[in-house]
Scaffold this motif. Structure first.
Motif, mmCIF file in Angstrom:
data_model
loop_
_atom_site.group_PDB
_atom_site.id
_atom_site.type_symbol
_atom_site.label_atom_id
_atom_site.label_comp_id
_atom_site.label_asym_id
_atom_site.label_seq_id
_atom_site.Cartn_x
_atom_site.Cartn_y
_atom_site.Cartn_z
ATOM 1 N N UNK A 215 -29.617 17.217 -71.340
ATOM 2 C CA UNK A 215 -30.429 18.435 -71.335
ATOM 3 C C UNK A 215 -31.076 18.653 -69.970
ATOM 4 N N UNK A 216 -31.073 19.914 -69.537
ATOM 5 C CA UNK A 216 -31.898 20.313 -68.393
ATOM 6 C C UNK A 216 -32.950 21.267 -68.954
ATOM 7 N N UNK A 217 -34.177 20.770 -69.033
ATOM 8 C CA UNK A 217 -35.277 21.532 -69.609
ATOM 9 C C UNK A 217 -35.800 22.563 -68.615
ATOM 10 N N UNK B 168 -17.962 19.130 -77.890
ATOM 11 C CA UNK B 168 -18.113 19.019 -76.447
ATOM 12 C C UNK B 168 -18.036 20.372 -75.734
ATOM 13 N N UNK B 169 -18.920 20.523 -74.762
ATOM 14 C CA UNK B 169 -18.992 21.743 -73.973
ATOM 15 C C UNK B 169 -20.325 21.835 -73.265
ATOM 16 N N UNK B 170 -20.556 22.953 -72.596
ATOM 17 C CA UNK B 170 -21.821 23.234 -71.922
ATOM 18 C C UNK B 170 -22.372 24.533 -72.483
ATOM 19 N N UNK B 171 -23.666 24.521 -72.809
ATOM 20 C CA UNK B 171 -24.283 25.645 -73.506
ATOM 21 C C UNK B 171 -25.651 25.941 -72.920
ATOM 22 N N UNK B 172 -26.059 27.210 -72.990
ATOM 23 C CA UNK B 172 -27.414 27.619 -72.648
ATOM 24 C C UNK B 172 -28.006 28.310 -73.864
ATOM 25 N N UNK C 2 -38.250 30.445 -73.546
ATOM 26 C CA UNK C 2 -37.651 29.698 -72.443
ATOM 27 C C UNK C 2 -36.148 29.590 -72.696
ATOM 28 N N UNK C 3 -35.414 29.112 -71.704
ATOM 29 C CA UNK C 3 -34.015 28.779 -71.922
ATOM 30 C C UNK C 3 -33.785 27.366 -71.402
ATOM 31 N N UNK C 4 -32.783 26.706 -71.979
ATOM 32 C CA UNK C 4 -32.457 25.353 -71.557
ATOM 33 C C UNK C 4 -30.953 25.161 -71.630
ATOM 34 N N UNK C 5 -30.472 24.234 -70.817
ATOM 35 C CA UNK C 5 -29.040 23.973 -70.712
ATOM 36 C C UNK C 5 -28.703 22.642 -71.369
ATOM 37 N N UNK C 6 -27.544 22.608 -72.017
ATOM 38 C CA UNK C 6 -27.056 21.398 -72.678
ATOM 39 C C UNK C 6 -25.651 21.078 -72.223
ATOM 40 N N UNK C 7 -25.374 19.793 -72.052
ATOM 41 C CA UNK C 7 -24.025 19.278 -71.888
ATOM 42 C C UNK C 7 -23.774 18.351 -73.074
ATOM 43 N N UNK C 8 -22.671 18.578 -73.749
ATOM 44 C CA UNK C 8 -22.323 17.787 -74.919
ATOM 45 C C UNK C 8 -20.988 17.108 -74.633
#
Length: 93
Positions: free
Chosen positions: A53-55, A31-35, A76-82
């Protein structure tokens, strides 16, 4: 030969391999937030758990569960919440 990597202070770990068609990684995220940034087009499939995911270019977050795949274009870059421990397979084109 397998290539093992850890990111975000060990909260994300992956093992690189060559599949029959494309290079890939299999890995886990706690669990966490990642880019993440991409160098090639990535096909990310959730094996177990879920990724929110935020694409690139999107304003809304979307959840992907077991067996679901999303694609991120190269450079590109994308953000994830786990929210829970999650396993994934990522193929690179």
């Amino acid at each position: 030969m397998l290539n093992v990597n850890q990111y975000f202070d060990g909260k994300v770990a992956s093992i690189g391999l060559q599949t029959k068609d494309l290079p890939a990684t299999v890995g886990v995220m706690v669990p966490g937030e990642y880019t993440f940034g991409t160098e090639k087009r990535e096909y990310m499939t959730v094996v177990s758990g879920a990724l929110t995911v935020k694409l690139p270019g999107e304003t809304e977050w979307k959840e992907f569960g077991e067996g679901e795949t999303f694609i991120v274009e190269a450079n590109q870059s994308f953000d994830l919440k786990v929210a829970i421990d999650t396993a994934y397979l990522c193929k690179y084109e």
